[in-house]
Write a protein that holds these residues in place. Structure first.
Motif, PDB file in Angstrom:
ATOM      1  N   GLN A  99       0.827  -1.207   0.000  1.00 11.66           N
ATOM      2  CA  GLN A  99       0.000   0.000   0.000  1.00 11.66           C
ATOM      3  C   GLN A  99       0.864   1.261   0.000  1.00 11.66           C
ATOM      4  OE1 GLN A  99      -2.453  -0.929   3.478  1.00 11.66           O
ATOM      5  NE2 GLN A  99      -4.244  -0.844   2.134  1.00 11.66           N
ATOM      6  N   LYS A 100       1.938   1.260   0.771  1.00 12.72           N
ATOM      7  CA  LYS A 100       2.842   2.410   0.798  1.00 12.72           C
ATOM      8  C   LYS A 100       3.416   2.676  -0.589  1.00 12.72           C
ATOM      9  CE  LYS A 100       4.525   1.984   5.548  1.00 12.72           C
ATOM     10  NZ  LYS A 100       5.737   1.738   6.359  1.00 12.72           N
ATOM     11  N   ASN A 101       3.861   1.614  -1.236  1.00 12.53           N
ATOM     12  CA  ASN A 101       4.433   1.777  -2.579  1.00 12.53           C
ATOM     13  C   ASN A 101       3.391   2.266  -3.569  1.00 12.53           C
ATOM     14  OD1 ASN A 101       6.999   1.016  -1.755  1.00 12.53           O
ATOM     15  ND2 ASN A 101       6.649  -1.141  -2.194  1.00 12.53           N
ATOM     16  N   GLY A 102       2.164   1.766  -3.454  1.00 10.04           N
ATOM     17  CA  GLY A 102       1.093   2.227  -4.329  1.00 10.04           C
ATOM     18  C   GLY A 102       0.798   3.707  -4.135  1.00 10.04           C
ATOM     19  N   LEU A 103       0.746   4.150  -2.876  1.00  8.33           N
ATOM     20  CA  LEU A 103       0.527   5.573  -2.604  1.00  8.33           C
ATOM     21  C   LEU A 103       1.690   6.419  -3.119  1.00  8.33           C
ATOM     22  CD1 LEU A 103      -0.941   5.451   1.006  1.00  8.33           C
ATOM     23  CD2 LEU A 103      -2.099   6.274  -1.045  1.00  8.33           C
ATOM     24  N   ALA A 104       2.902   5.946  -2.902  1.00  7.33           N
ATOM     25  CA  ALA A 104       4.077   6.684  -3.370  1.00  7.33           C
ATOM     26  C   ALA A 104       4.057   6.811  -4.893  1.00  7.33           C
ATOM     27  CB  ALA A 104       5.358   5.992  -2.900  1.00  7.33           C
ATOM     28  N   ASP A 105       3.645   5.751  -5.581  1.00  8.50           N
ATOM     29  CA  ASP A 105       3.553   5.808  -7.044  1.00  8.50           C
ATOM     30  C   ASP A 105       2.508   6.824  -7.491  1.00  8.50           C
ATOM     31  OD1 ASP A 105       5.547   3.924  -7.333  1.00  8.50           O
ATOM     32  OD2 ASP A 105       4.159   2.242  -7.641  1.00  8.50           O
ATOM     33  N   LEU A 106       1.360   6.866  -6.804  1.00  8.21           N
ATOM     34  CA  LEU A 106       0.325   7.844  -7.141  1.00  8.21           C
ATOM     35  C   LEU A 106       0.820   9.275  -6.929  1.00  8.21           C
ATOM     36  CD1 LEU A 106      -2.879   6.164  -5.668  1.00  8.21           C
ATOM     37  CD2 LEU A 106      -2.359   6.574  -8.089  1.00  8.21           C
ATOM     38  N   ILE A 107       1.525   9.488  -5.827  1.00 12.04           N
ATOM     39  CA  ILE A 107       2.067  10.825  -5.547  1.00 12.04           C
ATOM     40  C   ILE A 107       3.070  11.217  -6.627  1.00 12.04           C
ATOM     41  CG2 ILE A 107       3.534  12.137  -3.945  1.00 12.04           C
ATOM     42  CD1 ILE A 107       2.139  10.485  -1.672  1.00 12.04           C
ATOM     43  N   SER A 108       3.954  10.303  -6.999  1.00 13.02           N
ATOM     44  CA  SER A 108       4.943  10.591  -8.043  1.00 13.02           C
ATOM     45  C   SER A 108       4.269  10.882  -9.376  1.00 13.02           C
ATOM     46  CB  SER A 108       5.905   9.407  -8.208  1.00 13.02           C
ATOM     47  OG  SER A 108       6.696   9.264  -7.063  1.00 13.02           O
ATOM     48  N   GLN A 109       3.242  10.111  -9.696  1.00 11.77           N
ATOM     49  CA  GLN A 109       2.511  10.332 -10.951  1.00 11.77           C
ATOM     50  C   GLN A 109       1.851  11.711 -10.939  1.00 11.77           C
ATOM     51  OE1 GLN A 109      -0.561   7.439 -11.682  1.00 11.77           O
ATOM     52  NE2 GLN A 109      -1.127   8.332 -13.641  1.00 11.77           N
ATOM     53  N   GLY A 110       1.233  12.074  -9.824  1.00 11.19           N
ATOM     54  CA  GLY A 110       0.616  13.399  -9.719  1.00 11.19           C
ATOM     55  C   GLY A 110       1.639  14.509  -9.849  1.00 11.19           C
ATOM     56  N   ASP A 111       2.806  14.325  -9.227  1.00  7.65           N
ATOM     57  CA  ASP A 111       3.868  15.331  -9.341  1.00  7.65           C
ATOM     58  C   ASP A 111       4.319  15.484 -10.786  1.00  7.65           C
ATOM     59  OD1 ASP A 111       3.836  15.877  -6.644  1.00  7.65           O
ATOM     60  OD2 ASP A 111       5.591  14.634  -6.172  1.00  7.65           O
ATOM     61  N   ARG A 112       4.506  14.357 -11.490  1.00  5.37           N
ATOM     62  CA  ARG A 112       4.935  14.431 -12.889  1.00  5.37           C
ATOM     63  C   ARG A 112       3.897  15.162 -13.741  1.00  5.37           C
ATOM     64  NH1 ARG A 112       6.865   9.370 -11.634  1.00  5.37           N
ATOM     65  NH2 ARG A 112       5.021   8.315 -12.456  1.00  5.37           N
ATOM     66  N   ILE A 113       2.627  14.897 -13.490  1.00  4.61           N
ATOM     67  CA  ILE A 113       1.565  15.560 -14.252  1.00  4.61           C
ATOM     68  C   ILE A 113       1.592  17.065 -13.983  1.00  4.61           C
ATOM     69  CG2 ILE A 113      -0.947  15.836 -14.451  1.00  4.61           C
ATOM     70  CD1 ILE A 113      -1.110  12.743 -13.949  1.00  4.61           C
ATOM     71  N   GLN A 114       1.663  17.451 -12.703  1.00  8.24           N
ATOM     72  CA  GLN A 114       1.695  18.878 -12.382  1.00  8.24           C
ATOM     73  C   GLN A 114       2.923  19.560 -12.961  1.00  8.24           C
ATOM     74  OE1 GLN A 114       1.146  19.041  -8.033  1.00  8.24           O
ATOM     75  NE2 GLN A 114      -0.670  20.266  -8.485  1.00  8.24           N
ATOM     76  N   LEU A 115       4.065  18.905 -12.867  1.00  7.86           N
ATOM     77  CA  LEU A 115       5.307  19.540 -13.300  1.00  7.86           C
ATOM     78  C   LEU A 115       5.469  19.567 -14.816  1.00  7.86           C
ATOM     79  CD1 LEU A 115       7.605  18.219 -10.480  1.00  7.86           C
ATOM     80  CD2 LEU A 115       6.783  20.565 -10.804  1.00  7.86           C
ATOM     81  N   SER A 116       4.563  18.923 -15.527  1.00 12.53           N
ATOM     82  CA  SER A 116       4.585  19.043 -16.982  1.00 12.53           C
ATOM     83  C   SER A 116       3.766  20.254 -17.443  1.00 12.53           C
ATOM     84  CB  SER A 116       4.049  17.764 -17.633  1.00 12.53           C
ATOM     85  OG  SER A 116       2.672  17.616 -17.351  1.00 12.53           O
ATOM     86  N   ASP A 117       3.093  20.914 -16.513  1.00 13.37           N
ATOM     87  CA  ASP A 117       2.270  22.093 -16.795  1.00 13.37           C
ATOM     88  C   ASP A 117       3.113  23.354 -16.578  1.00 13.37           C
ATOM     89  OD1 ASP A 117       0.541  24.283 -16.650  1.00 13.37           O
ATOM     90  OD2 ASP A 117      -1.042  23.147 -15.636  1.00 13.37           O
ATOM     91  N   LYS A 118       3.402  24.090 -17.650  1.00 13.15           N
ATOM     92  CA  LYS A 118       4.259  25.277 -17.556  1.00 13.15           C
ATOM     93  C   LYS A 118       3.681  26.334 -16.617  1.00 13.15           C
ATOM     94  CE  LYS A 118       6.478  24.692 -21.997  1.00 13.15           C
ATOM     95  NZ  LYS A 118       6.722  25.218 -23.323  1.00 13.15           N
ATOM     96  N   LYS A 119       2.360  26.496 -16.630  1.00 12.21           N
ATOM     97  CA  LYS A 119       1.741  27.491 -15.742  1.00 12.21           C
ATOM     98  C   LYS A 119       1.956  27.100 -14.274  1.00 12.21           C
ATOM     99  CE  LYS A 119      -1.853  28.997 -18.938  1.00 12.21           C
ATOM    100  NZ  LYS A 119      -3.295  29.020 -19.199  1.00 12.21           N
ATOM    101  N   PHE A 120       1.789  25.836 -13.978  1.00 12.82           N
ATOM    102  CA  PHE A 120       2.019  25.368 -12.608  1.00 12.82           C
ATOM    103  C   PHE A 120       3.464  25.612 -12.200  1.00 12.82           C
ATOM    104  CE2 PHE A 120       3.545  22.168  -9.655  1.00 12.82           C
ATOM    105  CZ  PHE A 120       2.678  22.341  -8.598  1.00 12.82           C
ATOM    106  N   CYS A 121       4.401  25.312 -13.119  1.00 17.58           N
ATOM    107  CA  CYS A 121       5.826  25.507 -12.810  1.00 17.58           C
ATOM    108  C   CYS A 121       6.148  26.974 -12.539  1.00 17.58           C
ATOM    109  CB  CYS A 121       6.697  24.978 -13.947  1.00 17.58           C
ATOM    110  SG  CYS A 121       6.817  23.187 -13.969  1.00 17.58           S
ATOM    111  N   ARG A 122       5.534  27.866 -13.308  1.00 21.68           N
ATOM    112  CA  ARG A 122       5.769  29.306 -13.071  1.00 21.68           C
ATOM    113  C   ARG A 122       5.260  29.713 -11.698  1.00 21.68           C
ATOM    114  NH1 ARG A 122       4.939  29.904 -18.649  1.00 21.68           N
ATOM    115  NH2 ARG A 122       2.706  30.176 -18.396  1.00 21.68           N
ATOM    116  N   GLU A 123       4.077  29.213 -11.334  1.00 19.02           N
ATOM    117  CA  GLU A 123       3.541  29.554 -10.018  1.00 19.02           C
ATOM    118  C   GLU A 123       4.405  28.962  -8.910  1.00 19.02           C
ATOM    119  OE1 GLU A 123      -0.399  28.956  -7.239  1.00 19.02           O
ATOM    120  OE2 GLU A 123      -0.596  28.670  -9.402  1.00 19.02           O
TER     121      GLU A 123
END
Length: 148
Positions: free
Chosen positions: A91-115
């Protein structure tokens, strides 16, 4: 002032100018003594901001006592939140994978990165570097400070 919050059901927004409206907040005057008491509490919280520290170093490798975990759950519940303790590795690894996936999605957004860069660095010219570094952090395993 006291507020009332009316949460709007998804897709049931009467405001055509703002389709993203999620809630309506209304304020009304309240007793001056109540305002003063709240202001004093706010001052204490505001002053705590400058004293806050983050620690991403590993903590002791031991389980927290059950009564402490129960207390933390009760505190979360008292604040209309919830706390779930995840102890199984899968379960820990599954949650960590979800968090990493969410981070990658957010960090691919230029507007998010600027903010994000604006919050992290006062100098906007460093924003590309910040996002590049954050993307690299997302591609590596930093699960230990997030979950364990």
């Amino acid at each position: 002032m006291a507020e009332t919050v009316e949460l709007l059901p998804e897709g049931k927004n009467d405001d055509d100018d703002n389709p993203d409206l999620l809630a309506k907040v209304s304020f009304k005057e309240i007793d001056n003594e109540v305002i003063q008491k709240q202001a004093q509490q706010d001052i204490v919280l505001f002053e705590a901001i400058t004293k806050r520290r983050s620690n991403r170093s590993p903590f002791e490798n031991r389980k927290l006592p059950g009564d402490l975990l129960s207390s933390l759950k009760d505190i979360a519940r008292a604040h209309s939140a919830w706390l779930d303790i995840v102890e199984e590795e899968l379960q820990k690894n599954g949650l960590a994978d979800l968090i990493s996936q969410g981070d990658r999605i957010q960090l691919s957004d230029k507007k998010f990165c600027r903010e994000l860069a604006a919050w992290i660095h006062p100098n906007r010219s460093q924003s590309r570097m910040v996002c590049r570094d954050m993307r690299m952090a997302c591609q590596t395993s930093y699960h230990t400070w997030v979950l364990f």
